[in-house]
Write a protein that holds these residues in place. Sequence first.
Motif, PDB file in Angstrom:
ATOM      1  N   VAL A 237       6.528  -0.875  -2.595  1.00 31.61           N
ATOM      2  CA  VAL A 237       5.118  -0.720  -2.223  1.00 31.61           C
ATOM      3  C   VAL A 237       4.497  -2.075  -1.858  1.00 31.61           C
ATOM      4  O   VAL A 237       4.542  -3.021  -2.643  1.00 31.61           O
ATOM      5  CB  VAL A 237       4.290  -0.083  -3.370  1.00 31.61           C
TER       6      VAL A 237
ATOM      7  N   ASN B 239      -2.955  -4.434  -6.537  1.00 27.83           N
ATOM      8  CA  ASN B 239      -3.946  -3.876  -5.603  1.00 27.83           C
ATOM      9  C   ASN B 239      -5.310  -4.555  -5.721  1.00 27.83           C
ATOM     10  O   ASN B 239      -6.312  -3.896  -6.025  1.00 27.83           O
ATOM     11  CB  ASN B 239      -4.050  -2.351  -5.819  1.00 27.83           C
TER      12      ASN B 239
ATOM     13  N   TYR C 261       5.860   1.947   1.171  1.00 30.52           N
ATOM     14  CA  TYR C 261       4.522   1.565   1.638  1.00 30.52           C
ATOM     15  C   TYR C 261       4.614   0.220   2.361  1.00 30.52           C
ATOM     16  O   TYR C 261       5.067  -0.773   1.775  1.00 30.52           O
ATOM     17  CB  TYR C 261       3.560   1.384   0.466  1.00 30.52           C
TER      18      TYR C 261
ATOM     19  N   PHE D  56       0.723  -3.039  -0.786  1.00 26.13           N
ATOM     20  CA  PHE D  56      -0.559  -2.333  -0.791  1.00 26.13           C
ATOM     21  C   PHE D  56      -1.699  -3.342  -0.699  1.00 26.13           C
ATOM     22  O   PHE D  56      -2.234  -3.800  -1.705  1.00 26.13           O
ATOM     23  CB  PHE D  56      -0.653  -1.498  -2.081  1.00 26.13           C
TER      24      PHE D  56
ATOM     25  N   ASP E 288       3.067  -1.532  -7.585  1.00 28.37           N
ATOM     26  CA  ASP E 288       2.238  -1.159  -8.743  1.00 28.37           C
ATOM     27  C   ASP E 288       2.523  -2.054  -9.944  1.00 28.37           C
ATOM     28  O   ASP E 288       2.474  -1.604 -11.100  1.00 28.37           O
ATOM     29  CB  ASP E 288       2.448   0.321  -9.112  1.00 28.37           C
TER      30      ASP E 288
ATOM     31  N   ARG F  69      -6.634  -4.573 -10.141  1.00 24.08           N
ATOM     32  CA  ARG F  69      -6.397  -3.365 -10.950  1.00 24.08           C
ATOM     33  C   ARG F  69      -5.419  -3.723 -12.066  1.00 24.08           C
ATOM     34  O   ARG F  69      -4.309  -4.201 -11.801  1.00 24.08           O
ATOM     35  CB  ARG F  69      -5.822  -2.259 -10.057  1.00 24.08           C
TER      36      ARG F  69
ATOM     37  N   GLU G 286      -9.315   2.425 -10.210  1.00 23.70           N
ATOM     38  CA  GLU G 286      -8.178   1.817  -9.507  1.00 23.70           C
ATOM     39  C   GLU G 286      -8.564   1.233  -8.150  1.00 23.70           C
ATOM     40  O   GLU G 286      -9.555   1.636  -7.551  1.00 23.70           O
ATOM     41  CB  GLU G 286      -7.105   2.897  -9.272  1.00 23.70           C
ATOM     42  N   ASP G 287      -7.755   0.330  -7.672  1.00 21.07           N
ATOM     43  CA  ASP G 287      -7.716  -0.118  -6.276  1.00 21.07           C
ATOM     44  C   ASP G 287      -9.072  -0.579  -5.719  1.00 21.07           C
ATOM     45  O   ASP G 287      -9.581  -0.013  -4.735  1.00 21.07           O
ATOM     46  CB  ASP G 287      -7.124   0.994  -5.394  1.00 21.07           C
TER      47      ASP G 287
END
Length: 351
Positions: free
Chosen positions: A312, A31, A273, A314, A333, A46, A140-141
């Motif tokens: 995911v 991310n 996602y 992202f 992640d 992250r 995060e992110d």
Amino acid sequence: MGIKRHESNPIITCEDVNPSNEDFEIIGVFNPGAARYKGEIILAMRIAERFMDSGNDYIKVPVIDRQSGLLKILNVDKGDSRYDFSDSRVIKEKGSPYDFACLTSMSHIRLARSADGVNFKIDSRPFIYPGNEYESFGIEDPRITEIDGSYYITYSAVSPYGIVTGLAVTSDFKNCKKLGNIFGTENKDVVIFPEKINGRYFALNRPVSKSTGDPVIWISESDNLLYWGNHKVLACNRKGFWDSKKIGAGIPPVKTDEGWLELYHGVDEREHYSMGALLLDMNCPSKIIARSEKPLLKPQEDYETGGFFSNVIFPCGAVKRQKKLYIYYGISDNSIGLAVTSVEDILNTLV
Ligand code: MAN
């Protein structure tokens, strides 16, 4: 040309990153926000870390002590029937109305630098580390927006108080100053537009209502980047589509001839996602001109359908390079992917 994943994907993985502490192992680098700085492409990534397992009975959860600001261990008994360990990201308390009691890892923000946007040199030390009581479960992110030579970094701060959005600023990617929380709980996925529109700053954000309503993208205004108001719903999830369950902003909006291009993530009923786009009116960004009917990028490669929390895509940052748009996205992640396209090609897909 469409949108192409880079052949070196994933371009950054856990093996490329050293832990911030000798007791830690890296479980994810993902991310990333992105920016151009002095001819280089910089990623603010992250980094998720956890204590190396020393036994089978306990999960050693890393947290920042709210009083001292120092790292400490929270031991959670794996055999404790009060807890639910089924989601790899969090530990839930059974019967609790809350999404989680604590996280299984703690994240900080680290920089990576590259001349070509593909091969990155990763800093050995954290750039922004969790420190205050709103960050005790980690930060995060990150998303980066350059405004007049200053680089503003928004990030989700997680603690027992919930998830809020913090803002930090740097002008040299060496020193960084935290400016405080700009959105309260539960609000994240905050991206700031790179310039004022009709004299005001704008940001997309994603509050989560606990009473009624799905997680959708809002737009807010500010005179100074710190105090935000005139909050309005911008875009909702769409039943029956790839973004049916929840949506959140991805990259800071990119100015195009046709309006503001926003690449966002949408989650479907399977908890997959994917990435799609919104085109917003140049002078009135709370107005949607066009939107992706189908995802531009959905989890399909082996490295995207596996990972720490699988399926995911992202996106958190994109930069223009030699007429191309380099989109950096978190993969499950766990790692970082690069997708290359052009603004025109994306605009051509929108309806
Ligand atoms: C949430 C956030 C993100 C994460 C996704 C998928 O939206 O915690 O950081 O990447 O879930 O787990």
